[in-house]
Scaffold this motif. Structure first.
Motif, mmCIF file in Angstrom:
data_model
loop_
_atom_site.group_PDB
_atom_site.id
_atom_site.type_symbol
_atom_site.label_atom_id
_atom_site.label_comp_id
_atom_site.label_asym_id
_atom_site.label_seq_id
_atom_site.Cartn_x
_atom_site.Cartn_y
_atom_site.Cartn_z
ATOM 1 N N ALA A 270 5.896 -2.467 -9.048
ATOM 2 C CA ALA A 270 6.664 -1.824 -10.102
ATOM 3 C C ALA A 270 5.796 -0.783 -10.797
ATOM 4 N N ASP A 271 6.363 0.392 -11.060
ATOM 5 C CA ASP A 271 5.645 1.357 -11.889
ATOM 6 C C ASP A 271 6.531 1.811 -13.038
ATOM 7 N N ASP A 272 5.887 2.382 -14.078
ATOM 8 C CA ASP A 272 6.638 2.804 -15.268
ATOM 9 C C ASP A 272 6.698 4.335 -15.318
ATOM 10 N N GLY B 260 11.141 4.391 -14.190
ATOM 11 C CA GLY B 260 10.228 3.781 -13.228
ATOM 12 C C GLY B 260 10.910 3.306 -11.952
ATOM 13 N N THR B 261 10.098 2.673 -11.137
ATOM 14 C CA THR B 261 10.538 2.291 -9.793
ATOM 15 C C THR B 261 10.062 0.886 -9.481
ATOM 16 N N LYS B 262 10.899 0.149 -8.781
ATOM 17 C CA LYS B 262 10.521 -1.206 -8.400
ATOM 18 C C LYS B 262 10.889 -1.426 -6.940
ATOM 19 N N LEU C 239 0.824 -1.211 0.000
ATOM 20 C CA LEU C 239 0.000 0.000 0.000
ATOM 21 C C LEU C 239 0.861 1.265 0.000
ATOM 22 N N GLU C 240 1.913 1.275 0.815
ATOM 23 C CA GLU C 240 2.807 2.439 0.857
ATOM 24 C C GLU C 240 3.502 2.635 -0.495
ATOM 25 N N ALA C 241 3.982 1.528 -1.080
ATOM 26 C CA ALA C 241 4.651 1.630 -2.376
ATOM 27 C C ALA C 241 3.683 2.162 -3.435
ATOM 28 N N GLN D 73 1.055 4.063 -2.828
ATOM 29 C CA GLN D 73 0.813 5.464 -2.523
ATOM 30 C C GLN D 73 1.934 6.325 -3.100
ATOM 31 N N ASN D 74 3.164 5.851 -2.954
ATOM 32 C CA ASN D 74 4.311 6.558 -3.531
ATOM 33 C C ASN D 74 4.183 6.661 -5.045
ATOM 34 N N ALA D 75 3.829 5.542 -5.667
ATOM 35 C CA ALA D 75 3.681 5.560 -7.121
ATOM 36 C C ALA D 75 2.607 6.578 -7.503
ATOM 37 N N GLY D 76 1.502 6.580 -6.755
ATOM 38 C CA GLY D 76 0.430 7.534 -7.029
ATOM 39 C C GLY D 76 0.893 8.973 -6.870
ATOM 40 N N LYS D 77 1.727 9.220 -5.874
ATOM 41 C CA LYS D 77 2.184 10.582 -5.597
ATOM 42 C C LYS D 77 3.321 11.016 -6.506
ATOM 43 N N HIS D 78 4.276 10.109 -6.766
ATOM 44 C CA HIS D 78 5.542 10.539 -7.367
ATOM 45 C C HIS D 78 5.806 10.027 -8.777
ATOM 46 N N ALA D 79 5.051 9.014 -9.239
ATOM 47 C CA ALA D 79 5.395 8.426 -10.548
ATOM 48 C C ALA D 79 4.988 9.342 -11.696
ATOM 49 N N GLY E 297 10.413 7.710 -11.906
ATOM 50 C CA GLY E 297 11.616 7.199 -11.262
ATOM 51 C C GLY E 297 12.301 8.273 -10.433
ATOM 52 N N PHE E 298 13.328 7.894 -9.695
ATOM 53 C CA PHE E 298 14.103 8.870 -8.931
ATOM 54 C C PHE E 298 15.499 8.328 -8.697
ATOM 55 N N ASP E 299 16.381 9.211 -8.274
ATOM 56 C CA ASP E 299 17.767 8.827 -8.055
ATOM 57 C C ASP E 299 17.912 8.287 -6.633
ATOM 58 N N ALA F 203 20.872 9.646 -4.559
ATOM 59 C CA ALA F 203 20.882 11.064 -4.210
ATOM 60 C C ALA F 203 19.802 11.409 -3.189
ATOM 61 N N LYS F 204 18.716 10.617 -3.241
ATOM 62 C CA LYS F 204 17.556 10.969 -2.438
ATOM 63 C C LYS F 204 17.656 10.335 -1.051
ATOM 64 N N ALA F 205 17.485 11.132 -0.010
ATOM 65 C CA ALA F 205 17.380 10.550 1.320
ATOM 66 C C ALA F 205 16.012 9.882 1.403
ATOM 67 N N LEU F 206 16.000 8.573 1.722
ATOM 68 C CA LEU F 206 14.722 7.885 1.769
ATOM 69 C C LEU F 206 13.907 8.398 2.948
ATOM 70 N N GLY F 207 12.622 8.614 2.716
ATOM 71 C CA GLY F 207 11.771 9.271 3.714
ATOM 72 C C GLY F 207 11.129 8.315 4.696
ATOM 73 N N ALA F 208 10.149 8.835 5.408
ATOM 74 C CA ALA F 208 9.471 8.059 6.459
ATOM 75 C C ALA F 208 8.766 6.832 5.874
ATOM 76 N N GLY F 209 8.248 6.981 4.651
ATOM 77 C CA GLY F 209 7.553 5.854 4.030
ATOM 78 C C GLY F 209 8.474 4.661 3.850
ATOM 79 N N PHE F 210 9.666 4.913 3.321
ATOM 80 C CA PHE F 210 10.622 3.823 3.122
ATOM 81 C C PHE F 210 11.116 3.267 4.453
ATOM 82 N N THR F 211 11.321 4.158 5.425
ATOM 83 C CA THR F 211 11.754 3.691 6.740
ATOM 84 C C THR F 211 10.710 2.748 7.331
HETATM 85 N N1 LIG Z 1 7.239 5.223 -7.245
HETATM 86 C C1 LIG Z 1 8.016 6.315 -7.136
HETATM 87 N N2 LIG Z 1 8.283 7.094 -8.236
HETATM 88 C C2 LIG Z 1 9.059 8.198 -8.136
HETATM 89 N N3 LIG Z 1 9.631 8.617 -6.984
HETATM 90 C C3 LIG Z 1 9.422 7.900 -5.870
HETATM 91 C C4 LIG Z 1 8.616 6.714 -5.879
HETATM 92 N N4 LIG Z 1 8.599 6.200 -4.630
HETATM 93 C C5 LIG Z 1 9.351 7.015 -3.884
HETATM 94 N N5 LIG Z 1 9.860 8.044 -4.608
HETATM 95 C C6 LIG Z 1 10.752 9.105 -4.111
HETATM 96 O O1 LIG Z 1 11.282 8.700 -2.846
HETATM 97 C C7 LIG Z 1 10.954 9.654 -1.858
HETATM 98 C C8 LIG Z 1 10.796 8.989 -0.513
HETATM 99 O O2 LIG Z 1 9.599 8.233 -0.425
HETATM 100 P P1 LIG Z 1 8.915 8.028 0.992
HETATM 101 O O3 LIG Z 1 9.959 7.541 1.952
HETATM 102 O O4 LIG Z 1 7.725 7.157 0.858
HETATM 103 O O5 LIG Z 1 8.502 9.482 1.430
HETATM 104 P P2 LIG Z 1 7.248 10.384 0.904
HETATM 105 O O6 LIG Z 1 6.349 9.535 0.089
HETATM 106 O O7 LIG Z 1 6.605 10.814 2.161
HETATM 107 O O8 LIG Z 1 7.875 11.522 0.143
HETATM 108 C C9 LIG Z 1 9.744 10.371 -2.384
HETATM 109 O O9 LIG Z 1 9.631 11.666 -1.871
HETATM 110 C C10 LIG Z 1 9.989 10.387 -3.884
HETATM 111 O O10 LIG Z 1 10.846 11.453 -4.233
#
Ligand SMILES: Nc1ncnc2c1ncn2[C@@H]1O[C@H](COP(=O)(O)OP(=O)(O)O)[C@@H](O)[C@H]1O
Ligand SMILES: [Mg+2]
Length: 227
Positions: free
Chosen positions: A178-180, A218-220, A146-148, A150-156, A183-185, A188-196
């Motif tokens: 997996a989403d298409d 994309g992201t997997k 669900l969190e993954a 939600q991330n795809a919905g927000k950031h993909a 994507g993100f680096d 470079a990106k500090a993983l946030g609370a969702g990933f933690t």
């Molecule tokens: N499916 C995704 N596509 C693109 N970027 C993503 C995806 N999932 C995560 N990210 C990137 O990783 C970051 C950290 O994710 P997360 O720890 O869940 O924090 P949050 O969702 O609160 O920003 C996001 O802010 C986003 O930049």
């Protein structure tokens, strides 16, 4: 001998770091539990509890009216019926948010099928031959997926879609989201609370979580839970 010393020193440092990570992760899990309880308390207080208090007041009113003004009393009873329905619905929604009953009743496949209908991007679920597992395992996988999502919905980004796959192999349950999308680096990106949260959940049942992503590709997110 000096070599052995430095090798020992290195494993000692490594162990120390792992012990520290573990302690930090336990602390986060406890804090997250407390925060959840506070949220629940607020939801119950502001939602169902208010409804039930109002109901109790109306019941008293009806009781006083019932002989003097049967007509109004009847209308109020009608209204009360609706109020009860509303309180029941509110409790039901709250219970669903805490723990989806379908996960307990029917397991991961059906629960995820039902969850993706509300996902922010088009998502398919592939979960053939996945058996039932201990509740901790099913909950960890469900909430990570669900969190993954939600991330795809927000950031993909616009136009992206996602695939959730679950499968079993001897001794392990594997899941992947997996989403298409954009994507993100990862470096470079500090993983946030969702990933933690995801790694804490998976780690607490002895599993591992992998994040793969590339800009424009994309992201997997994949996890492996030992059975
Ligand atoms: N499916 C995704 N596509 C693109 N970027 C993503 C995806 N999932 C995560 N990210 C990137 O990783 C970051 C950290 O994710 P997360 O720890 O869940 O924090 P949050 O969702 O609160 O920003 C996001 O802010 C986003 O930049
Ligand atoms: Mg997130």
């Amino acid at each position: 001998n000096a070599q052995l010393d430095s090798a020992l020193q290195e494993s000692y440092q490594e162990l120390k770091k792992r012990a520290e990570d573990l302690r930090a992760s336990r602390e986060r899990i406890v804090a997250a539990g407390d925060a959840e309880r506070r949220k629940l308390e607020r939801n119950l207080h502001d939602g169902a509890q208010q409804h039930l208090v109002a109901l109790a007041v109306k019941v008293k009113l009806v009781k006083n009216l019932i002989e003097a003004d049967t007509h109004t009393a009847k209308a109020m009873l009608e209204e009360l019926g609706g109020d009860v329905q509303e309180a029941v619905q509110q409790l039901r929604d709250l219970a669903h948010g805490i723990y989806p009953p379908i996960l307990v009743d029917r397991g991961l496949g059906p629960a995820l099928e039902s969850a993706v209908m509300k996902a922010a991007l088009p998502t398919t679920v592939v979960a053939d031959g996945v058996q039932r597992h201990r509740q901790e395992i099913e909950a960890a996988v469900y909430f990570c997926v669900l969190e993954a999502l939600q991330n795809a919905g927000k950031h993909a980004g616009e136009g992206a879609s996602a695939v959730v796959s679950l499968k079993e192999e001897p001794g392990a349950l594997l899941f992947e989201v997996a989403d298409d999308g954009a994507g993100f680096d990862v470096k470079a990106k500090a993983l946030g609370a969702g990933f933690t949260n995801m790694s804490d959940r998976v780690g607490s049942i002895g599993g591992t979580l992998d994040v793969w992503s590339e800009l424009g590709k994309g992201t997997k997110i994949s996890g492996r839970i030992p059975l």
